[in-house]
Design a protein around this motif. Structure first.
Motif, PDB file in Angstrom:
ATOM      1  N   PRO A   1       0.795  -1.234   0.000  1.00 18.67           N
ATOM      2  CA  PRO A   1       0.000   0.000   0.000  1.00 18.67           C
ATOM      3  C   PRO A   1       0.827   1.284   0.000  1.00 18.67           C
ATOM      4  CG  PRO A   1      -0.954  -1.598   1.494  1.00 18.67           C
ATOM      5  CD  PRO A   1       0.348  -2.184   1.027  1.00 18.67           C
ATOM      6  N   ASP A   2       1.925   1.347   0.775  1.00 15.07           N
ATOM      7  CA  ASP A   2       2.696   2.585   0.802  1.00 15.07           C
ATOM      8  C   ASP A   2       3.354   2.861  -0.548  1.00 15.07           C
ATOM      9  OD1 ASP A   2       4.322   0.390   1.112  1.00 15.07           O
ATOM     10  OD2 ASP A   2       5.797   1.447   2.353  1.00 15.07           O
ATOM     11  N   LEU A   3       3.843   1.812  -1.212  1.00 22.51           N
ATOM     12  CA  LEU A   3       4.421   1.989  -2.539  1.00 22.51           C
ATOM     13  C   LEU A   3       3.347   2.312  -3.554  1.00 22.51           C
ATOM     14  CD1 LEU A   3       6.735   1.931  -4.546  1.00 22.51           C
ATOM     15  CD2 LEU A   3       6.509  -0.555  -4.685  1.00 22.51           C
ATOM     16  N   ALA A   4       2.175   1.691  -3.434  1.00 18.69           N
ATOM     17  CA  ALA A   4       1.072   1.961  -4.361  1.00 18.69           C
ATOM     18  C   ALA A   4       0.688   3.437  -4.323  1.00 18.69           C
ATOM     19  CB  ALA A   4      -0.127   1.083  -4.016  1.00 18.69           C
ATOM     20  N   GLU A   5       0.598   4.003  -3.126  1.00 17.53           N
ATOM     21  CA  GLU A   5       0.232   5.415  -3.010  1.00 17.53           C
ATOM     22  C   GLU A   5       1.306   6.316  -3.610  1.00 17.53           C
ATOM     23  OE1 GLU A   5      -0.725   6.367   0.980  1.00 17.53           O
ATOM     24  OE2 GLU A   5      -2.455   5.009   1.094  1.00 17.53           O
ATOM     25  N   ARG A   6       2.555   5.965  -3.390  1.00 17.99           N
ATOM     26  CA  ARG A   6       3.630   6.793  -3.938  1.00 17.99           C
ATOM     27  C   ARG A   6       3.670   6.724  -5.459  1.00 17.99           C
ATOM     28  NH1 ARG A   6       7.504   9.756  -1.977  1.00 17.99           N
ATOM     29  NH2 ARG A   6       9.499  10.013  -3.065  1.00 17.99           N
ATOM     30  N   LEU A   7       3.466   5.544  -6.015  1.00 17.35           N
ATOM     31  CA  LEU A   7       3.467   5.415  -7.470  1.00 17.35           C
ATOM     32  C   LEU A   7       2.304   6.157  -8.096  1.00 17.35           C
ATOM     33  CD1 LEU A   7       4.422   1.645  -7.926  1.00 17.35           C
ATOM     34  CD2 LEU A   7       5.866   3.646  -8.286  1.00 17.35           C
ATOM     35  N   ALA A   8       1.163   6.204  -7.416  1.00 18.33           N
ATOM     36  CA  ALA A   8      -0.014   6.869  -7.963  1.00 18.33           C
ATOM     37  C   ALA A   8       0.139   8.381  -8.024  1.00 18.33           C
ATOM     38  CB  ALA A   8      -1.251   6.520  -7.140  1.00 18.33           C
ATOM     39  N   SER A   9       1.050   8.928  -7.232  1.00 20.29           N
ATOM     40  CA  SER A   9       1.136  10.380  -7.173  1.00 20.29           C
ATOM     41  C   SER A   9       2.528  10.936  -7.420  1.00 20.29           C
ATOM     42  CB  SER A   9       0.651  10.870  -5.806  1.00 20.29           C
ATOM     43  OG  SER A   9       1.424  10.291  -4.760  1.00 20.29           O
ATOM     44  N   HIS A  10       3.588  10.168  -7.116  1.00 25.22           N
ATOM     45  CA  HIS A  10       4.939  10.706  -7.230  1.00 25.22           C
ATOM     46  C   HIS A  10       5.876   9.756  -7.955  1.00 25.22           C
ATOM     47  CE1 HIS A  10       3.271  13.255  -4.060  1.00 25.22           C
ATOM     48  NE2 HIS A  10       4.204  14.134  -4.393  1.00 25.22           N
ATOM     49  N   GLY A  11       5.362   8.958  -8.860  1.00 28.13           N
ATOM     50  CA  GLY A  11       6.196   8.026  -9.600  1.00 28.13           C
ATOM     51  C   GLY A  11       6.780   8.640 -10.850  1.00 28.13           C
ATOM     52  N   PHE A  12       7.740   7.919 -11.432  1.00 35.17           N
ATOM     53  CA  PHE A  12       8.325   8.291 -12.720  1.00 35.17           C
ATOM     54  C   PHE A  12       8.164   7.115 -13.666  1.00 35.17           C
ATOM     55  CE2 PHE A  12      10.415  11.130  -9.783  1.00 35.17           C
ATOM     56  CZ  PHE A  12      10.429  12.337 -10.465  1.00 35.17           C
ATOM     57  N   PRO A  13       6.948   6.807 -14.046  1.00 38.22           N
ATOM     58  CA  PRO A  13       6.737   5.580 -14.820  1.00 38.22           C
ATOM     59  C   PRO A  13       7.293   5.683 -16.239  1.00 38.22           C
ATOM     60  CG  PRO A  13       4.697   6.822 -14.649  1.00 38.22           C
ATOM     61  CD  PRO A  13       5.691   7.523 -13.771  1.00 38.22           C
TER      62      PRO A  13
END
Length: 847
Positions: free
Chosen positions: A370-382
C-alpha cells in the motif's frame, strides 16, 4: 520509397553521449562501434511540437551530455520534445523503438534506446546521415516529392555483433544478439493548425538476415522523467494511462477508437496557487495508426522508474504472471530480451497509474504494498511501452508500421487537482482535460487514412454513420429533419494527406504607370474538392504586395470572399454556442427558414437580424432549436464597395450550371481560361523602377464540424515579381527609349536602403549586392558595356518571355568580363535589338 529529399553534403560529426536507465550500463566493444559512426539529430519545427529525431531511431531524448547541435541549422538543441514550440517545456524525457521476434529457438529484441546501450547503428540514406526536406525554407528542389511540410528520413540496422565479455541482456547475461533488420524511418509534420501538434512516423522494417523472423512485434518505449518539476516541488511525479475511445468531434458527439497511450505531469506543477510559464500543464501520447495491413493486437504496459529497486513494480494480471527477475518485486522493469518480448506480445492493457493507490478497483491484478502503491499513484516516474503485432518477416521481406506522437495543451485546468492523488483518482480525472489530445489523435488517423476516400479504386470508401443534426416534433414523434452522413473510417490504404487550402489561382502582373495591373483566374481554386473533407470549400482570395519574397515583407492590399453565413446553435447540455455545419449562402438560409409559398424568395428573412445579443431565431416546429447567424469572414464581394477586386467579365454565366454543348468559345479568354473565374485589380501609387512582389492567395471556409479552422495558401508560394512603369518607359518619338538607373551610380549612396539593390540578401555585404538596372528593354536583346576608350567591359544576353513581368528589366552587378569589380569612371552602353536596331547611352560610376 515515396520520399526523395535534399541531403546535406557535409556530414556533421556529432556524438550524443550514451545515457542509462538508472542501473549501471555495460560498456565495451558495442559502445566503441557506435562511437565510430556519427550520431546526428534534427528537430521538427514546422508545427507546434518541437520533436528531435536521431539517425539511430530514438527521439525526444532530453539528457544530452555533451550538448548536441541540430543537423540542419547548426543550432544547439536545448529541448528535444518541446511543446508548445518556444515554451521551453519538454513533454517527455526520451523515447525509442523496439522490435522483437523469434528466430529459430531464440527470442530476441532490438531496441533503439532505453537499455543503457544503443543496439541500432545508423546507415547513410541518400548519401547522408540525415535526409530532409522542408517546405518552410523555399525554394526547395524536393518540395514536389514531399509528403508533408517537413519530411525527415533516416535509416539504421541492428547487425552489429560483439564478443565483448560484458553482458547486455540482463536476463540471459549474454551480449546483444541482432535480429538482422534494417529500418528506414520517415517522419512527417504539417504546419496547419489542426495538425501542428502531431509528428507522424512511417517505419519500413526489412529482414536482411538469412532466417525468417516469426511473430514480430514493434513497441515504442517512453521515459516520462523530464516533464516533472523538482523533487521538492508540488509537481514532482508523472502519471501515464491508456485512452481507448475519444469523441470524434462530430455534431452527434460519437466516439472514435484511438488506442492512445499518454503521459503527463501529475498536476501541472502549479506555482503559488496558479500557473507559471514553466508549468508543464500539457500532455503527450503515442498512437499506432491503423490500416488494412496493421495488426489487430495492442499492448500497453507501464512500470516504475527502476533507479530504486524497491520501486520495481509494474501492473501485471494474476493469471498472466511472469517473474521478470530484475528487481525486488519482479513485476516491473522488463530487463532482457525474453522479458521485453513477453511484455510486448502478451496483449495486456494496464490500468492507468493514478489508480495504483486505490486497491479495490484492481481485482485480478498483482499490486504493490500500500505505501508503494500510493507513492506510485502520485509521485512516480513511470516508463511505458505500447506495442503492436504480430508480423511475419521472411528473409528479404518488408513490413510497414506507422505511429504518431501527439501533444495536447491545457490538460491541467485546476491548480489544486493534484491533491486528489493518490486517494481520489476519479475526482482527479474529472478535473483534467483530454479533449485537445484526443482531438489530435483522431485527426492523426484521418490524415493517415482519409475517411470516405477510395484510395486504391476498389470501390470501398471506408465506413460511415448517419448523424442527425436536427429534428422536429411531428404528431407527438420526433422526426429527423436534417441528417448528415459522416465518414469516420478510411478504406485501409494510407493516404498521408492533410486538409489543405484550395489551390492558389493563376496570376499575371502587368506594369502600368506608377503601378501594377493584377489579373488572376481561379477556375481550379473554386472548383477543386478538399482532399480530406471531399467538399468544394473555396471561400475567397487575398492579394498581398511586398518588396521582397520574405513572408514578413508582404502586406494585405485587397480581399474578396463569398457572401455566406455561419449558423450558431445553442447546446442546452453544455450551455454553449457552436458552429456545426459549413457556411450557408443567403439563398440556402431563405430556403430553409423563409416563409410564404416560395420561401427561397422571402426577402424579409435577413440573417443579420438575428444575433447573439438576444435576437435569436427559433424556427416554427423546432421548439428545441435556437440559433443566430454571423457573416463568415468579411462577405467582401461587393464590387467597388467592399473590395477593390472586380470580376473582369461580370456578365459571364457560371459554367458549372451549363451543359457541355453550351461551353462556347465566347466563354473563354484568348489564352484559354474561363472568363467567369477572371478577376482583376490595379495597385497604384507605387514607386517606379523598383521591384515589387505580388501574391494572390486562396482561402477556404474550414470545416467547423471537424474542428478545422479556415486555411489559406502560403503568401510565399508563388509570388510574381514586377516593376511599375516609369514615365520614361512610355514610347518616345514612336520608339521605346531604353534607360539606365541609378545614373550616375554613386558609391556613397545607400541604394540598399531604398530597395534598388540587396533585397532579401541580408547575408551579403554591400560590395556583393551592387547593381545597375537597364530598363524598358525588349524581351530579347544583347547588352554591351565599354570603357570611354572603347575597351569591352561586359556583354550580357537578355532573353525573357514577353509574358514575364520582368522582361523589360536587366541588371548589371558592376563586374567586368574578367570577374573583377569595375572602377569609377564613364562608360558607354550599347543595346542590340533583333532586326538590326540598337540604342546607345552613357553611364557614370562615381564616388
Amino acid at each position: 520509397m515515396r520520399l526523395r529529399c535534399v541531403a546535406l553534403a557535409a556530414v556533421v560529426l556529432l556524438l550524443a553521449a550514451e545515457g542509462s536507465t538508472g542501473r549501471t550500463a555495460p560498456t565495451g566493444a558495442a559502445q566503441a562501434q557506435t562511437d565510430s559512426i556519427p550520431i546526428v539529430w534534427a528537430r521538427h519545427t514546422a508545427g507546434r511540437l518541437g520533436l528531435a529525431i536521431s539517425n539511430r531511431g530514438d527521439f525526444g531524448y532530453r539528457a544530452f551530455a555533451p550538448p548536441v547541435w541540430e543537423y540542419i541549422t547548426g543550432e544547439l538543441i536545448m529541448h528535444a520534445a518541446e511543446f508548445p514550440l518556444g515554451s521551453g517545456r519538454d513533454c517527455l524525457h526520451g523515447a525509442g523503438i523496439s522490435v522483437g521476434g523469434i528466430i529459430g529457438g531464440d527470442t530476441l529484441v532490438t531496441t533503439t534506446w532505453g537499455t543503457g546501450v544503443w543496439e541500432m547503428q545508423p546507415i547513410p540514406v541518400n548519401g547522408a546521415w540525415f535526409d530532409y526536406c522542408r517546405a518552410i525554407d523555399p525554394p526547395s528542389e524536393c518540395r514536389s516529392t514531399m509528403v508533408s511540410d517537413e519530411d525527415f528520413r533516416v535509416a539504421f540496422t541492428d547487425t552489429a555483433i560483439t564478443d565483448d565479455i560484458n553482458w547486455y541482456d540482463y536476463l540471459d547475461r549474454r551480449p546483444h544478439k541482432p535480429l538482422h533488420i534494417e529500418i528506414t524511418e520517415e517522419t512527417y509534420v504539417w504546419s496547419y493548425r489542426y495538425a501542428a501538434e502531431i509528428v507522424f512516423f512511417h517505419l519500413e522494417l526489412r529482414n536482411i538476415g538469412q532466417q525468417p523472423i516469426r511473430n514480430a512485434y514493434v513497441g515504442i518505449t517512453v521515459n516520462t522523467g523530464h516533464i516533472s518539476g523538482t523533487e521538492d516541488s508540488v509537481g514532482f511525479g508523472n502519471v501515464v494511462g491508456y485512452l481507448q475511445e475519444a469523441p470524434s468531434g462530430s455534431p452527434c458527439d460519437l466516439l472514435d477508437t484511438v488506442n492512445l497511450a499518454w503521459a503527463a505531469n501529475r498536476d501541472g506543477y502549479p506555482v503559488n496557487g496558479g500557473w507559471a510559464a514553466t508549468s508543464p500543464r500539457d500532455i503527450m501520447g503515442i498512437r499506432f495508426l491503423e490500416s488494412a495491413i496493421q495488426p489487430r493486437y495492442y499492448s500497453f504496459n507501464w512500470w516504475a522508474w527502476e533507479y530504486y529497486e524497491w520501486w520495481d513494480y509494474g501492473p501485471m494480471r494474476q493469471d498472466n504472471y511472469r517473474n521478470l527477475r530484475t528487481g525486488q518485486g519482479y513485476t516491473g522493469w522488463p530487463g532482457g530480451d525474453r522479458n521485453e518480448y513477453y511484455v510486448m506480445s502478451k496483449g495486456e492493457i494496464d490500468f492507468d497509474s493514478p489508480f495504483t493507490g486505490v486497491m479495490p478497483d484492481h481485482s485480478g491484478w498483482l499490486l504493490p504494498p500500500p505505501d508503494l502503491a500510493e507513492r506510485l499513484a502520485s509521485h512516480g516516474f513511470p516508463w511505458f511501452e505500447v506495442a503492436t503485432g504480430p508480423y511475419g518477416l521472411n528473409p528479404g521481406a518488408m513490413a510497414t508500421v506507422d505511429f504518431c506522437v501527439v501533444a495536447g495543451d491545457t490538460f491541467h485546468v485546476d491548480p489544486t487537482n493534484g491533491a486528489n492523488l493518490p486517494h481520489h483518482p476519479r475526482t482527479w480525472y474529472k478535473n483534467v482535460n483530454f479533449s485537445n489530445l484526443a482531438r489530435n489523435a483522431v485527426w492523426a488517423q484521418r490524415i493517415y487514412d482519409n475517411p470516405g476516400v477510395d484510395t486504391d479504386g476498389d470501390g470501398y470508401f471506408g465506413e460511415s454513420r448517419v448523424c442527425v443534426l436536427d429534428s422536429a416534433l411531428v404528431e407527438g414523434q420526433w422526426v429527423p429533419m436534417v441528417a448528415d452522413t459522416e465518414w469516420y473510417k478510411g478504406d485501409g490504404v494510407p493516404d498521408w494527406r492533410a486538409a489543405t487550402p484550395p489551390i492558389a489561382p493563376t496570376v499575371w502582373v502587368e506594369p502600368i504607370k506608377n503601378g501594377l495591373h493584377v489579373r488572376f483566374n481561379g477556375e481550379v481554386s473554386e472548383t477543386a474538392k478538399d482532399v480530406l473533407t471531399e467538399t468544394v470549400d473555396f471561400e475567397g482570395y487575398r492579394v498581398y504586395i511586398g518588396r521582397d519574397e520574405r513572408k514578413e515583407s508582404f502586406s494585405l492590399v485587397a480581399s474578396y470572399d463569398r457572401d455566406n453565413y455561419d449558423k450558431w446553435v445553442f447546446d442546452s447540455l453544455t450551455g454553449e454556442w457552436a458552429v456545426h455545419e459549413d457556411p450557408f449562402t443567403l439563398e440556402q438560409l431563405r430556403c430553409l427558414y423563409g416563409s410564404g409559398g416560395n420561401p427561397c424568395l422571402d426577402s424579409s428573412f435577413v440573417p443579420s437580424a438575428y444575433s447573439d445579443r438576444g435576437h435569436y431565431f427559433q424556427p416554427e416546429g423546432f421548439p428545441d432549436s435556437i440559433f443566430f447567424f454571423t457573416p463568415h469572414d468579411r462577405n467582401a464581394s461587393g464590387v467597388g464597395q467592399l473590395t477593390s477586386i472586380t470580376r473582369t467579365y461580370p456578365d459571364m454565366p457560371d459554367p458549372r450550371t451549363l451543359e457541355p454543348d453550351e461551353l462556347t468559345p465566347e466563354l473563354y479568354t484568348e489564352d484559354g481560361y474561363l472568363k467567369y473565374f477572371e478577376y482583376q485589380l490595379d495597385l497604384t501609387d507605387l514607386l517606379p523602377t523598383v521591384p515589387y512582389y505580388v501574391s494572390v492567395t486562396t482561402f477556404d471556409f474550414g470545416s467547423p464540424s471537424a474542428g478545422v479552422a479556415p486555411l489559406e495558401t502560403e503568401v510565399t508560394e508563388r509570388p510574381v515579381e514586377a516593376f511599375p512603369i516609369h514615365e520614361l518607359d512610355q514610347p518616345v518619338s514612336g520608339s521605346d527609349q531604353i534607360y539606365v538607373y541609378p545614373n550616375p551610380y554613386r558609391l556613397d549612396v545607400d541604394y540598399r536602403e531604398i530597395g534598388i539593390e540587396g533585397r532579401n540578401q541580408d547575408d551579403r555585404w554591400d560590395e556583393r549586392v551592387r547593381v545597375i538596372w537597364f530598363a524598358n528593354l525588349p524581351p530579347k536583346c544583347t547588352i554591351h558595356l565599354f570603357t570611354i576608350d572603347g575597351d569591352r567591359v561586359r556583354t550580357m544576353e537578355h532573353n525573357v518571355p514577353a509574358t514575364d513581368a520582368t522582361s523589360r528589366r536587366h541588371q548589371w552587378d558592376l563586374i567586368n568580363r574578367n570577374y573583377q569589380r569595375v572602377q569609377t569612371g564613364l562608360y558607354y552602353w550599347v543595346v542590340e535589338i533583333p532586326g538590326g536596331k540598337s540604342q546607345v547611352g552613357k553611364l557614370a560610376i562615381i564616388r
